[in-house]
Design a protein around this motif. Structure first.
Motif, short mmCIF file in Angstrom:
data_model
loop_
_atom_site.label_atom_id
_atom_site.label_comp_id
_atom_site.label_asym_id
_atom_site.label_seq_id
_atom_site.Cartn_x
_atom_site.Cartn_y
_atom_site.Cartn_z
N SER A 27 0.72 -1.40 0.02
CA SER A 27 0.03 -0.01 0.35
C SER A 27 1.10 1.33 -0.27
CB SER A 27 -0.56 0.07 1.33
OG SER A 27 -2.02 1.04 1.77
N HIS A 29 1.61 5.35 -0.50
CA HIS A 29 1.54 6.50 0.26
C HIS A 29 1.86 7.30 -0.32
CE1 HIS A 29 -1.55 4.44 1.90
NE2 HIS A 29 -1.36 3.49 2.44
N SER A 107 5.61 6.48 1.49
CA SER A 107 5.38 7.22 1.60
C SER A 107 5.89 8.29 1.58
CB SER A 107 4.61 7.12 3.33
OG SER A 107 4.41 8.10 3.86
#
Length: 681
Positions: A27, A29, A107
């Motif tokens: 995931s 970001h 991130s």
């Protein structure tokens, strides 16, 4: 086991497939928490700026791959290794020079980079493997982030310009592998700082003028305040230094007529780098005053044109040295306040042996010296990081290299100026450089855990001029000049007594406690806001000249008297400063020894336990049994002398080959016996 860049290139198809499989499970970001437009509005005065409250901010950055970069850097080595590499049949399906990413931005804020490190399976070496190593920072800039956004999010958001204009120290470090984009980033930041410095100064100057008007005592003060513009509040000067190993040169020194080395670089005069008597590090560089953004831009452009560069296997125009631009900012409204500093350091690129083995001797030596200074900088970073987790003293070896001496404001635990450091670690986007990228990210990550520096004034110590405020400095100067006046009176009295004795007369009695005439006006010499630190930065001749300007001439106070008294007083102040610095370092060393002894022997608490248990200690004095309250009472009443007595006893015992525990027991026992004897009745 990590594989070489050439071997990695031969296995790109399998590595690329493994990387795609890993990314599908993640995931990511990659967006920042604050829109760029909002940060730009804050920079232009459109809102309250963000305050992170950190002394050290860490950012990671990776650039996009350049056109045909993979072919020029890795194709030759790939061709050589492809003859022996396993799995050669699968290389025919995919172009050998295709790019494969070695860094993923997981991130953006907080920053998180994942380095993909290729390796080989052991023990059969059956094929390539891919390890994913994560590194955390405050910000992470991916290949699609341009220089303007890096500047806004890293420099403007953390108020580095405001900090420098407010008397603090703002430092930016660019670190990374040769060819990773350090100089590209730093030059862009330097030119943008030059663009915005005066506009930010104008805003701060306007705020200071407005507050000054509100606090003006009379209408005349307000008129005088209006006569000066905001720009005249600050005085700007810049120096530009190049450091190659231990040799520093001035990049603003004109190159006309200078000899050149084998590669055509001018051979400049070496500039010594060392601390002065007050602890400041100010090399003798050409300090150029500038009054506009255009003038600062011109200085930066001229200095960068003189910087040493050479072609290497990794970069056609590699920076072979550290380049440090220092902008000093003096506030004319606060003439005796500390100068603000903006330190921009473009560090030389670190290199592996694999990248530099084909270089000539000069470039090999350059790489060796650069890596040595960067390794010492890394040790300083690690030591500073340890301070966050350890209560005792941690030594930061910033005196071990010229680079860290120049960066003393970052590492010196005794620094009292507010400071903030931004370190931008640059890594190559190629998977062939992943091993070096891991080293770079490991190098920079510990900065994030650095603790805040001490804030506020140092505790007052009458024997340490570094801790005196204006009033305490005046008191000391008055006492010293009074001693000199008393000495003159005593000398004059002796002359009068001898003269009277020759004539057979008795001289009148002297007034030993009467008023004396000081050689200088101390209040004019030490104006409001000045401290002993300001005098400590002067040379003897400068201090004497200042005293001559405020001298109380007349009678027995002649120019020679003022000069002699001023030289003696200045010498005393310098002696006190040097003695205090030495004493502080010795106390630190003693405290470290004491911590080690407590860890090994248990300190006073173990002495109480052994005493209460009435254990026999061979070759040790017999311990008396005392209560906890008695020991605490004695330790509190003696203050620092309690620990000093124990440390002194242990030190003496070591020189006589006496066990440290025996010496400590004897010291404690002696102090307790003395206390009991003094309190008998």
């Amino acid at each position: 086991m990590a594989s070489s860049a050439a071997l990695t290139t031969t296995h790109l198809p399998r590595l690329r497939a493994g990387l795609e499989e890993w990314r599908k499970k993640q995931s990511l970001h990659a967006e920042f928490a604050t829109p760029l437009s909002e940060i730009t509005n804050r920079a232009n005065g459109g809102g309250q700026r963000k305050q992170q409250g950190k002394d050290v901010v860490v950012a990671f950055r990776t650039r996009p791959p350049l056109e045909n970069e993979a072919e020029t850097k890795f194709a030759a080595a790939e061709t050589q290794d492809a003859k022996t590499a396993e799995g050669a049949e699968e290389q025919a399906d995919t172009p050998q020079s295709a790019f494969c990413a070695g860094i993923t931005v997981k991130s953006a804020e907080p920053g998180e980079f994942v380095a993909h490190v290729p390796g080989m399976k052991a023990p059969q070496w059956s094929g390539p493997t891919l390890a994913h190593k994560t590194f955390v920072s405050d910000l992470a800039f991916g290949p699609d982030v341009d220089n303007e956004e890096v500047y806004q999010r890293a420099v403007i958001t953390d108020d580095l310009l405001t900090l420098a204009l407010s008397g603090g120290i703002a430092c930016i470090l660019a670190y990374g592998q040769t060819g990773a984009g350090k100089t590209y980033t730093m030059e862009a930041l330097e030119h943008r700082i030059a663009r915005d410095l005066f506009s930010v100064a104008k805003t701060i100057g306007r705020q200071m003028r407005e507050s000054e008007k509100r606090g003006a005592a009379s209408e005349a003060d307000q008129v005088a305040s209006d006569t000066n513009s905001e720009e005249e509040i600050f005085e700007f000067s810049a120096t530009f230094l190049e450091l190659l190993g231990k040799r520093a040169v001035d990049l603003l020194e004109p190159a006309d007529g200078l000899p050149v080395d084998a590669q055509g670089n001018p051979i400049r005069k070496e500039v010594p780098i060392q601390e002065d008597k007050s602890g400041d590090v100010r090399p003798r560089l050409i300090s150029t005053v500038f009054r506009s953004s255009e003038e600062l831009e011109g200085l930066i452009t001229a200095a960068l044109a003189h910087r040493r560069t050479s072609a290497t296997a990794r970069n056609a125009a590699s920076s072979r040295s550290h380049a440090i631009l220092t902008v000093r900012i003096k506030n004319k409204l606060l003439p005796y306040a500390e100068e603000g500093q903006l330190i921009l350091a473009d560090l030389a690129g670190s290199e592996r042996y694999e990248d530099s083995k084909a270089h000539d001797k000069q470039r090999m030596d350059e790489s060796r010296e650069n890596n040595k200074s960067l390794m010492n900088l890394k040790e300083c970073v690690r030591a500073k990081a340890r301070m966050a987790n350890e209560d005792g003293f941690v030594h930061i070896p910033w005196r071990m290299s010229k680079l860290t001496v120049l960066l003393k404001p970052i590492f010196d635990p005794e620094s009292r100026q507010a400071s903030r450091t931004l370190i931008i670690a640059h890594v190559s986007p190629h998977i062939q450089d992943s091993t070096h990228s891991v080293n770079t990210l490991s190098y920079a990550a510990p900065f994030k855990t650095s603790p805040p520096k001490p804030r506020g004034p140092a505790p007052y110590d009458p024997t340490d001029p570094r801790t005196w405020n204006t009033e305490q400095t005046r008191e000391w100067l008055t006492a010293e000049f009074t001693k000199r006046a008393r000495a003159r009176e005593a000398a004059a009295r002796k002359v009068a007594e001898k003269s009277a004795a020759r004539r057979g007369k008795t001289p009148p009695p002297a007034e030993l406690d009467g008023p004396v005439r000081l050689a200088v006006d101390v209040e004019r010499l030490c104006q409001e806001g000045m401290t002993a630190l300001h005098f400590g930065r002067m040379y003897t001749t400068e201090f004497v000249q200042r005293c001559m300007e405020v001298a109380n001439m007349g009678g027995e106070v002649t120019p020679d008297v003022v000069r002699n008294a001023a030289a003696i007083v200045f010498g005393m102040m310098t002696y006190l400063t040097m003695t205090a610095k030495t004493r502080t370092r010795n106390d630190i060393i003693k405290s470290r020894k004491r911590l080690a002894l407590d860890e090994v022997y248990g300190g006073i608490s173990r002495a109480r336990k052994i005493a209460k248990a009435n254990l026999a200690i061979p070759a040790s004095p017999v311990l008396q049994i005392y209560t906890d309250d008695e020991i605490a009472q004695v330790a509190e009443s003696m203050g620092s002398r309690w620990a000093e007595t124990i440390n002194e006893a242990v030190a003496k015992g070591e020189t006589r080959w006496v066990d440290a525990w025996d010496a400590e027991v004897a010291a404690i026992n002696g102090m307790m016996e003395s206390w009991r004897a003094a309190n008998k009745g």
